[in-house]
Design an enzyme around this catalytic site. Sequence first.
Site: not given
Length: 423
Positions: A139, A216, A219, A242, A381
Amino acid sequence: MQESYPIDVDTIRADFPILQRRVGGDISTPGEDEDDTVPLVYLDNAATSQTPKQVVESIVDYYYGYNSNVHRGIHSLSQEASVAYEDAHDRVAEFIGASGREEVVFTKNTTEAMNLVAYAWGLNELGPGDSVVLTEMEHHASLVTWQQICKRTGAEARFIRIDDDGRLDMDHATELIDDSTKMVSVVHVSNTLGTVNPVADLADLAHDVGAYIFVDGAQSVPTRPVDVKEIDADFFAFSGHKMCGPTGIGALYGKQEILEEMDPYLYGGDMIRRVSYEDSSWEDLPWKFEAGTPPIAQGIAFAAAVDYLDDIGMENVQAHEELLAEYAYDRLSEFDDIEIYGPPGDDRGGLVAFNLDGVHAHDLSSILNEQGVAIRAGDHCTQPLHDKLGAAASTRASFYIYNKKEEIDALVEGLEVARDLFA
C-alpha cells in the site's frame, strides 16, 4: 433453505442500522417516493467497515457522561476519561497479543503509524549503504513513506517480486534481505490481491541479518486472529475504521525495548516529563508518542470495537471472510470476460479485485451503484502494483461480518447490467 454461516449474520446485521438504508433516486427529502430506490449492498469493507450501535453508543456515553481532557485534570471527569482512555490501550494490546499498553501507541491510522516509525527511527538509523526491503504489493502508506525516507537518507528501497498468482517470491526475498537491510516493511494481507503473506517467515529472514520488520496489518487485524508475538513483529500497525471502529484512530505496536530507544515523532503537550528553557525530557511509553490532546472518544470506541469483535470470535470472523471470498471468486470465475487478480479463492483474504472486459472500473462502479451495490474502483493505493498487473484500475469487492452470499449474487447480477450497457 437457509444458508449456513460460521456466525449469526442476521443478528449481527441488526447491530448496523445503516444496512437498512435504501439508495438511488432522490430520498433526501422526507416523504420522497422510494419506489426507485434499492437496498444497500455494502461491499467496500476493505476501505471502511460499518460501525455497530454498541461502538457508536460508547462515543455517546463519553460525550454525554464524562467528556474531558485526559492526564491533565484532578477533577472527576478528567479522571474518568483518563482511566477509560488508558484502559483502551490495555484492551487493544490484549487483542493483538502485545505485552501491555507500553507497546501500543494510538495514531490516526495505519499511515500515521508508518510515518511515526519512518521519521522517528528511519531518519536516525538509515544511511547510504543501507536497504529497506518492501514488496511489490505494498500500500502507498508503506511504499511512499519508505521510498521518501530512503531518498532523504541515501538508503536503497528494494522490492520483493510477486509471482503470477500474486504471491511473494520467497527465494527473491531471501536474496534481497541481506546484511545491508535495516528494515523489512510488508503488508500482511494485500488490499488488492487478497494475498496473505508469510510475515512470520519474513520476520525470521529480517532478524537473521539484524533487521527489523514492520507489518502493515490494516487488512489482517479486522479479519483474523493476530498475535504480534507469534509473528515476532518489531512494529505492527492497523486502523480502527476497518474493524467496526470509528475513523481517526489506529494503533502502532512496537516492541517496548525498541520504542524506548526511539525519539518522539511529534513534540508538545502531554508527551513531556520535564521542560526547561534549555531542554526537555519525555513521558513514559506510550504517551511520549502521543503529543497534544489525543483522540479520546475514538480511543474509547476503538476498545469497544475490539470487544464487539471478540464477542463474535476472530476465528469465526476469519471463517466467514474466507467463505465469502471463495464464493465470490467462484462466482466471478464463471465468466470468461472477468479477470481476477491474486491467489485462488480458497487461499486469500476477504476481498476480490477484478476487471470486466471493455468496462472501465470507474464506469462499472457507477453502474453497480445504481443497483445498490457499493464497491471500490481505482488503484486502491497500489499504483505500482496495478502498473505491474497491466491495469489502470480495478474493481474491488470486500466483505465483512454482516455480508451474505446473496449480496455477492447481487454483485454478479449488476455485472450483467454492465455487460448489456456496453454490449
